[in-house]
Design an enzyme around this catalytic site. Structure first.
Site, PDB file in Angstrom:
ATOM      1  N   TYR A  96      76.169  91.742  -4.684  1.00 46.90           N
ATOM      2  CA  TYR A  96      76.821  90.735  -5.737  1.00 46.90           C
ATOM      3  C   TYR A  96      77.983  89.960  -5.822  1.00 46.90           C
ATOM      4  O   TYR A  96      78.956  89.692  -6.284  1.00 46.90           O
ATOM      5  CB  TYR A  96      77.766  92.212  -6.152  1.00 46.90           C
ATOM      6  CG  TYR A  96      78.560  93.306  -4.744  1.00 46.90           C
ATOM      7  CD1 TYR A  96      78.886  92.547  -3.862  1.00 46.90           C
ATOM      8  CD2 TYR A  96      77.554  94.189  -4.591  1.00 46.90           C
ATOM      9  CE1 TYR A  96      79.647  93.009  -2.957  1.00 46.90           C
ATOM     10  CE2 TYR A  96      78.523  94.453  -3.344  1.00 46.90           C
ATOM     11  CZ  TYR A  96      79.616  94.564  -2.969  1.00 46.90           C
ATOM     12  OH  TYR A  96      79.686  94.776  -1.665  1.00 46.90           O
ATOM     13  N   LYS A 107      81.471  99.696  -8.927  1.00 49.27           N
ATOM     14  CA  LYS A 107      81.583  99.859  -7.586  1.00 49.27           C
ATOM     15  C   LYS A 107      80.693 100.865  -6.490  1.00 49.27           C
ATOM     16  O   LYS A 107      81.061 101.340  -6.651  1.00 49.27           O
ATOM     17  CB  LYS A 107      82.823 100.295  -6.977  1.00 49.27           C
ATOM     18  CG  LYS A 107      83.397  99.921  -5.538  1.00 49.27           C
ATOM     19  CD  LYS A 107      85.068  99.721  -5.802  1.00 49.27           C
ATOM     20  CE  LYS A 107      85.824  99.773  -4.450  1.00 49.27           C
ATOM     21  NZ  LYS A 107      85.112 100.439  -3.161  1.00 49.27           N
ATOM     22  N   ASP A 113      79.375 102.657  -3.179  1.00 49.08           N
ATOM     23  CA  ASP A 113      79.654 103.263  -2.474  1.00 49.08           C
ATOM     24  C   ASP A 113      78.738 102.817  -1.604  1.00 49.08           C
ATOM     25  O   ASP A 113      77.878 104.811  -0.992  1.00 49.08           O
ATOM     26  CB  ASP A 113      80.276 104.839  -2.807  1.00 49.08           C
ATOM     27  CG  ASP A 113      81.240 104.951  -1.888  1.00 49.08           C
ATOM     28  OD1 ASP A 113      82.049 104.784  -0.998  1.00 49.08           O
ATOM     29  OD2 ASP A 113      81.344 106.888  -2.256  1.00 49.08           O
ATOM     30  N   LYS A 165      89.147 102.443  -8.818  1.00 53.87           N
ATOM     31  CA  LYS A 165      89.183 103.185  -8.642  1.00 53.87           C
ATOM     32  C   LYS A 165      89.018 104.959  -8.878  1.00 53.87           C
ATOM     33  O   LYS A 165      90.031 105.248  -9.609  1.00 53.87           O
ATOM     34  CB  LYS A 165      89.072 104.032  -7.676  1.00 53.87           C
ATOM     35  CG  LYS A 165      88.603 102.338  -6.326  1.00 53.87           C
ATOM     36  CD  LYS A 165      89.227 103.015  -5.002  1.00 53.87           C
ATOM     37  CE  LYS A 165      88.325 103.370  -3.957  1.00 53.87           C
ATOM     38  NZ  LYS A 165      88.912 103.813  -2.487  1.00 53.87           N
ATOM     39  N   CYS A 169      73.683 140.038  14.860  1.00 50.87           N
ATOM     40  CA  CYS A 169      73.032 140.638  16.455  1.00 50.87           C
ATOM     41  C   CYS A 169      74.052 141.156  17.176  1.00 50.87           C
ATOM     42  O   CYS A 169      73.656 140.883  18.311  1.00 50.87           O
ATOM     43  CB  CYS A 169      71.903 140.048  16.471  1.00 50.87           C
ATOM     44  SG  CYS A 169      71.839 138.078  17.801  1.00 50.87           S
ATOM     45  N   CYS A 226      77.580 136.778  17.209  1.00 48.41           N
ATOM     46  CA  CYS A 226      76.856 136.583  16.190  1.00 48.41           C
ATOM     47  C   CYS A 226      77.482 137.577  15.009  1.00 48.41           C
ATOM     48  O   CYS A 226      76.942 139.149  15.435  1.00 48.41           O
ATOM     49  CB  CYS A 226      75.573 136.618  16.479  1.00 48.41           C
ATOM     50  SG  CYS A 226      74.644 136.661  15.274  1.00 48.41           S
ATOM     51  N   GLU A 285      81.421  94.422 -13.017  1.00 51.36           N
ATOM     52  CA  GLU A 285      80.535  95.481 -11.597  1.00 51.36           C
ATOM     53  C   GLU A 285      80.850  96.907 -11.576  1.00 51.36           C
ATOM     54  O   GLU A 285      82.057  97.466 -11.025  1.00 51.36           O
ATOM     55  CB  GLU A 285      80.231  95.021 -11.012  1.00 51.36           C
ATOM     56  CG  GLU A 285      80.347  93.436 -11.609  1.00 51.36           C
ATOM     57  CD  GLU A 285      79.982  92.358 -10.120  1.00 51.36           C
ATOM     58  OE1 GLU A 285      79.981  92.598  -9.021  1.00 51.36           O
ATOM     59  OE2 GLU A 285      80.411  91.227 -10.513  1.00 51.36           O
ATOM     60  N   CYS A 316      74.656 130.975  18.055  1.00 51.60           N
ATOM     61  CA  CYS A 316      74.266 132.433  18.830  1.00 51.60           C
ATOM     62  C   CYS A 316      73.002 131.901  19.708  1.00 51.60           C
ATOM     63  O   CYS A 316      72.185 131.625  19.300  1.00 51.60           O
ATOM     64  CB  CYS A 316      73.806 133.338  17.670  1.00 51.60           C
ATOM     65  SG  CYS A 316      72.350 134.801  18.230  1.00 51.60           S
ATOM     66  N   CYS A 323      67.792 137.552  17.741  1.00 51.91           N
ATOM     67  CA  CYS A 323      68.341 137.626  16.453  1.00 51.91           C
ATOM     68  C   CYS A 323      67.734 137.507  14.735  1.00 51.91           C
ATOM     69  O   CYS A 323      67.295 136.539  14.666  1.00 51.91           O
ATOM     70  CB  CYS A 323      69.157 136.745  16.457  1.00 51.91           C
ATOM     71  SG  CYS A 323      70.539 136.127  15.459  1.00 51.91           S
TER      72      CYS A 323
HETATM   73  S1  IVH Z   1      83.282  92.176  -4.027  1.00 52.57           S
HETATM   74  C1  IVH Z   1      85.842  89.692  -1.492  1.00 52.57           C
HETATM   75  N1  IVH Z   1      81.800  93.645  -5.694  1.00 52.57           N
HETATM   76  O1  IVH Z   1      84.224  97.261  -1.971  1.00 52.57           O
HETATM   77  C2  IVH Z   1      85.095  90.778  -1.772  1.00 52.57           C
HETATM   78  N2  IVH Z   1      82.657  94.428  -3.457  1.00 52.57           N
HETATM   79  O2  IVH Z   1      86.672  98.152  -1.925  1.00 52.57           O
HETATM   80  C3  IVH Z   1      84.032  90.777  -2.240  1.00 52.57           C
HETATM   81  N3  IVH Z   1      82.287  96.712  -3.366  1.00 52.57           N
HETATM   82  O3  IVH Z   1      84.349  95.409  -0.068  1.00 52.57           O
HETATM   83  C4  IVH Z   1      83.960  91.880  -2.569  1.00 52.57           C
HETATM   84  N4  IVH Z   1      80.778  97.102  -5.326  1.00 52.57           N
HETATM   85  O4  IVH Z   1      82.007  96.578  -0.024  1.00 52.57           O
HETATM   86  C5  IVH Z   1      81.885  93.280  -4.494  1.00 52.57           C
HETATM   87  N5  IVH Z   1      80.749  95.082  -7.096  1.00 52.57           N
HETATM   88  C6  IVH Z   1      81.110  94.852  -5.790  1.00 52.57           C
HETATM   89  C7  IVH Z   1      81.107  95.849  -4.967  1.00 52.57           C
HETATM   90  C8  IVH Z   1      81.945  95.591  -4.237  1.00 52.57           C
HETATM   91  C9  IVH Z   1      81.228  97.457  -3.771  1.00 52.57           C
HETATM   92  C10 IVH Z   1      82.541  97.321  -1.834  1.00 52.57           C
HETATM   93  C11 IVH Z   1      82.778  95.649  -1.358  1.00 52.57           C
HETATM   94  C12 IVH Z   1      84.046  95.916  -0.779  1.00 52.57           C
HETATM   95  C13 IVH Z   1      84.923  96.976  -1.643  1.00 52.57           C
HETATM   96  C14 IVH Z   1      86.083  96.925  -1.330  1.00 52.57           C
END
Ligand code: IVH
Length: 709
Positions: free
Chosen positions: A269, A159, A161, A356, A453, A450, A157, A468, A474
């Site tokens: 998720y 991740k 942000d 990451k 001016c 500034c 999946e 300023c 200005c």
């Molecule tokens: S599963 C038990 N799936 O990333 C932990 N987390 O750095 C279950 N996050 O705490 C988390 N995408 O806030 C999971 N596809 C994904 C995610 C995800 C982002 C976040 C989540 C987690 C953090 C860890």
């Protein structure tokens, strides 16, 4: 890591722990990290390595053992909180979900904190192990596969942000939305979460369990982030550093109406609950999608370690085209039985880990720093860099935000600096490479005057920016205030920067009201103006006289008053006279207006020059009162109406009409709703609910007939 004595290790562990706690606080509580995630992770890895060498030095409250907390501790509470965190959110156990926390009276009693009800998580909200190395990912899979009889299925999946959220559905209805908090308890931000369009309050009919939790991420897509920051810059507020911080800040706003404007989105998720009827994680998520919950279409089940790394390789570059920020890939053992057997460490599950993506960085010399004055007088230091390629573009300039940020980096002219492009459009300098500092590197002279001016700059106590204060003298500020006044969301006058420059430089405009005194003859005499352009420009000035009051409030450029605040003010104060007489105290009684904004508005109206401007604009025929407040009839008295879909006029104007005819415009359909006023493409959930509850659904024509329009 080279050899290190135990006492040196103890000292370094203490220093790193303190530093990481401070960064956790900046990230989770202040939503204003000062180092990149990558730098944070490097420090965390160093701490982990030292603790691995000297396990006896691992303290239970080490940042390696507890998850970061988004709860702002009051100073005296901080120590107690840390002591509580030190117990760790979960014990080492085997279960597919962390063991439910024991419910004691103390933990169940909801406590008010920063305006939100605090709720103890039924299952602790843990973090994930992470790595930046593909080899580690292969090793993670290979180890589990070796111990469990060969190739396994992984849910791969993105991740996301954003900010972690835990939703609870009881009998198909969303009852709770709790932030991660300190992993043990978090803030219930349900009212705010209900404004996120993709999150259903009611599930679609289906065989959902009577009670379950589903966790995911709330995020702000780039488009919403860019427009929020543009607005923040315009009103002289510090923009958010990245979409994650913007999402976190938005989710904790006290006003749900404001949250609704922020364009947040969500992806879910992880499903948890007692006796859930699924054999695999992917089945659970598939079911969630069928019940109407937002899940990621990018998740895939892949077999074996190599297939996992292929997924990572595939998304490493393609993710940049996604409309939202991702910072890696998460892989999870798909088989829930096996997840259960593997269980958890104190901080994270053993059945999942994250890869990451390294942020792309470039190292380049800093040539000079420009100091730019914006419309509101805020000074921004901008770094001029030796041009360097980064993520497909050549970077020449980067924002240094403010003096504090420059001091923090201890930046010098001639330094080699690291530039990063995250979600944000403007690259930022994240660090200085001290090893490459030239002997003659010079500390920058932060200006005291500034640059435009020459007025001495001031710094507000509670803000990191210098200003300023010469708002009316200005040139940069004056020209920028014209550009803002004429902009589309303000008075919508056909004049861009070049036109304003021309008119200002010729001395034809000095005050905003001067725009309305310009004549066709004057304009025709100017370079580049033709009959048609003069007519169009003058027609747009004429049209601007019927622009609603709220846009006039926005247009005059009161510091801290953006579009949303202007709308709030126009609702609370029906005309300019009442608004201009309001004291800071009265203003801050208004919902959504904080003390800083209130003081700024009151101060603006105390200035004789501003009052003169208002008078002049009034004389020219601009709208100085709210139309919505005008009571047109009582045709809708006692009626509560929900508006959904697209109409021939804006939804806001539609709500204004409801109120002007004595009705109330509400946000969601309930038993008390009189009508659902449905335009083109009304919300599915609203139509369904209205049908279920027998609420009459009316269209625009019927509505207009009701109010005799
Ligand atoms: S599963 C038990 N799936 O990333 C932990 N987390 O750095 C279950 N996050 O705490 C988390 N995408 O806030 C999971 N596809 C994904 C995610 C995800 C982002 C976040 C989540 C987690 C953090 C860890």
């Amino acid at each position: 890591m080279s050899k290190i004595s135990k006492s040196a290790a103890r000292e370094r562990i203490e220093a790193l722990s303190q530093e990481l706690r401070r960064h956790n606080y900046n990230y989770y509580v202040l939503n204003a990290p000062v180092i990149s995630d990558f730098e944070f992770d490097l420090k965390m890895q160093e701490l982990q390595a030292l603790e691995a060498m000297f396990p006896e030095l691992v303290r239970p409250d080490s940042p390696t053992q507890v998850v970061g907390s988004d709860i702002a501790p009051a100073p005296e509470e901080k120590v107690r909180l840390e002591a509580r965190q030190a117990k760790g959110p979960a014990t080492d156990q085997a279960a597919t979900t962390p063991a439910p926390a024991p419910a004691t009276e103390a933990t169940q009693a909801p406590a008010k904190h920063t305006g939100f009800e605090q709720i103890t998580h039924r299952y602790p909200m843990l973090s994930l192990g992470n790595t930046y190395s593909r080899e580690d990912m292969l090793a993670f899979c290979n180890k589990i596969e070796a111990e469990n009889g060969g190739a396994l299925d992984y849910s791969c999946e993105m991740k996301f942000d954003g900010v972690a959220i835990c939703l609870t559905y009881v009998n198909g209805r969303l009852t709770q939305a709790v932030t991660r908090g300190d992993g043990v308890k978090g803030d219930n931000v349900l009212a705010n979460v209900l404004t996120i369009k993709s999150i259903p309050q009611l599930l679609k009919p289906g065989d959902w369990p009577s009670e379950f939790e589903i966790r995911g991420e709330i995020f702000m897509p780039y488009e919403a982030f860019d427009s929020l920051n543009a607005e923040k810059e315009e009103i002289g507020e510090q923009p958010f550093a990245n979409p994650r911080n913007a999402a976190a800040g938005s989710l904790k706003l006290q006003s749900s109406e404001q949250v609704a404007q922020r364009g947040l989105d969500c992806v879910l998720y992880h499903m948890l609950g007692e006796n859930l009827p699924f054999a695999t994680h992917s089945d659970a998520i598939k079911a969630a999608a069928a019940w109407g919950l937002p899940t990621s279409p990018l998740s895939e089940v892949r077999r074996g370690a190599q297939a996992v790394v292929d997924y990572i390789d595939y998304w490493d570059t393609r993710r940049k085209a996604l409309p939202y920020a991702t910072d890696g890939v998460v892989i999870k053992i798909n088989d829930l039985q096996l997840q259960k057997r593997l269980g958890f460490t104190a901080k994270s599950p053993r059945w999942a880990t994250a890869y990451k993506f390294k942020p792309e960085q470039a190292l380049t010399p800093l040539l000079s720093i420009d100091y730019q004055i914006g419309r509101t007088g805020a000074l921004t230091p901008v770094a001029n860099l030796e041009p360097v390629p980064l993520s497909g573009t050549i970077v020449k300039r980067a924002s240094l935000h403010n003096k504090d940020q420059m001091d923090l980096l201890d930046i010098r002219i001639g330094d080699w600096v690291y530039v990063e492009k995250g979600g944000e459009i403007i690259p930022k300098i994240t660090a200085v490479e001290l090893k490459k500092r030239p002997a003659n590197a010079a500390r920058p002279d932060f200006p005291t005057l500034c640059p435009d001016c020459g007025t001495p700059l001031v710094r507000d106590e509670d803000e990191a920016r210098h200003y300023c204060p010469n708002r009316t003298g200005c040139p940069t500020q004056i020209k920028a205030s014209f550009v803002h006044f004429a902009s589309r969301d303000a008075m919508d006058i056909l004049a861009g920067e070049a036109t304003i420059d021309q008119l200002f430089n010729l001395g034809l405009i000095r005050r905003l009201s001067d725009l309305y005194t310009l004549s066709k003859e004057q304009l025709m005499a100017l370079e580049g103006w033709q009959e048609k352009s003069c007519e169009n420009f003058l027609a747009s000035l004429e049209r601007s006289k019927s622009v609603p009051f709220e846009r006039v409030i926005y247009a005059v450029g009161i510091r801290h008053v953006g579009k949303t605040t202007a709308k709030t003010l126009a609702k609370a104060f029906p005309d300019i006279d009442r608004l201009s007489e309001a004291t800071a105290d009265e203003l801050s009684q208004t919902e959504d207006i904080g003390p800083i904004v209130a003081a700024s508005i009151a101060e603006w109206f105390c200035n004789a020059d501003n009052l003169r401007l208002i008078e002049e604009l009034r004389q020219h025929g601009l709208q100085m009162q709210s139309l919505a407040r005008e009571q047109l009839s009582n045709a809708l008295e006692g009626k509560s109406i929900v508006v959904s879909g697209v109409f021939s006029i804006s939804r806001e104007d539609m709500k204004g009409l409801i109120e002007a005819h004595g009705g109330t415009a509400t946000g969601s359909v309930s038993g008390k709703t009189s009508y659902l006023l449905a335009g083109d493409k009304p919300g599915d959930a609203k139509v369904k609910k209205a049908t279920q509850l027998g609420v009459e659904i009316i269209d625009e024509d019927t509505f207009f007939k009701m109010i005799g329009r």
